[in-house]
Design a protein around this motif. Structure first.
Motif, PDB file in Angstrom:
ATOM      1  N   UNK A  39      -8.122  -1.404   2.477  1.00  0.00           N
ATOM      2  CA  UNK A  39      -6.853  -2.005   2.869  1.00  0.00           C
ATOM      3  C   UNK A  39      -5.779  -0.944   3.014  1.00  0.00           C
ATOM      4  N   UNK A  40      -5.767   0.047   2.106  1.00  0.00           N
ATOM      5  CA  UNK A  40      -4.671   1.006   2.089  1.00  0.00           C
ATOM      6  C   UNK A  40      -4.935   2.255   2.916  1.00  0.00           C
ATOM      7  N   UNK A  41      -6.146   2.504   3.333  1.00  0.00           N
ATOM      8  CA  UNK A  41      -6.397   3.679   4.151  1.00  0.00           C
ATOM      9  C   UNK A  41      -6.000   3.385   5.580  1.00  0.00           C
ATOM     10  N   UNK A  42      -5.689   4.398   6.318  1.00  0.00           N
ATOM     11  CA  UNK A  42      -5.255   4.242   7.695  1.00  0.00           C
ATOM     12  C   UNK A  42      -6.395   4.279   8.685  1.00  0.00           C
ATOM     13  N   UNK A  43      -7.593   3.977   8.258  1.00  0.00           N
ATOM     14  CA  UNK A  43      -8.750   4.021   9.149  1.00  0.00           C
ATOM     15  C   UNK A  43      -8.602   2.961  10.234  1.00  0.00           C
ATOM     16  N   UNK A  44      -8.856   3.331  11.475  1.00  0.00           N
ATOM     17  CA  UNK A  44      -8.736   2.344  12.555  1.00  0.00           C
ATOM     18  C   UNK A  44      -9.819   1.273  12.431  1.00  0.00           C
ATOM     19  N   UNK A  45      -9.423   0.042  12.702  1.00  0.00           N
ATOM     20  CA  UNK A  45     -10.352  -1.081  12.634  1.00  0.00           C
ATOM     21  C   UNK A  45     -10.711  -1.528  14.036  1.00  0.00           C
TER      22      UNK A  45
END
Length: 133
Positions: A39-45
């Protein structure tokens, strides 16, 4: 063999190297769980990860709506069990239409939240760039 501690709701197990924090009630909380990290990481979904819930609601709503159309039309063509078809057909029509509209309204709301989140991340990066010199 010792099992790793469970989270308070009992659904997840904490990894071996995770930090444990004692709460005021005496229970231990897992500080690094995979769900909270994602939830808190900026990984693209992917788009499916973002839009799968409203798309499922739209698909189920359309299916129930079409089922209601079929049941309602059966009331016109069949004389046996006509009262049942007349009562249940409109119920399925309204339920399907409600789900269909809720899903269709949900999609623009998610798009707006994504744009706001991108703006917020951009402003945070600008703020950290200028104030951390």
């Amino acid at each position: 063999m010792e099992l790793p501690p469970r989270s308070p709701d009992g659904s997840e197990r904490c990894p071996r190297g995770a930090e444990l924090a004692a709460s005021s009630t005496g229970s231990t909380l897992c500080m690094s769980s995979s769900r909270s990290e994602s939830v808190w990481t900026g990984a693209p979904r992917s788009r499916w990860d973002i839009y799968h819930k409203p798309l499922i609601v739209v698909a189920v709503g359309a299916a129930i709506f079409l089922f209601g159309v079929v049941i309602t039309s059966l009331a016109c063509f069949l004389s046996k069990h006509k009262k049942v078809y007349k009562m249940s057909g409109p119920a399925f029509l309204s339920l399907g239409l409600m789900l269909l509209v809720c899903g269709l309204v949900w999609i623009p709301i998610i798009r707006k939240k994504q744009k706001q989140r991108q703006k917020s991340q951009f402003l945070q990066s600008l703020k950290s760039f200028f104030f951390n010199r």
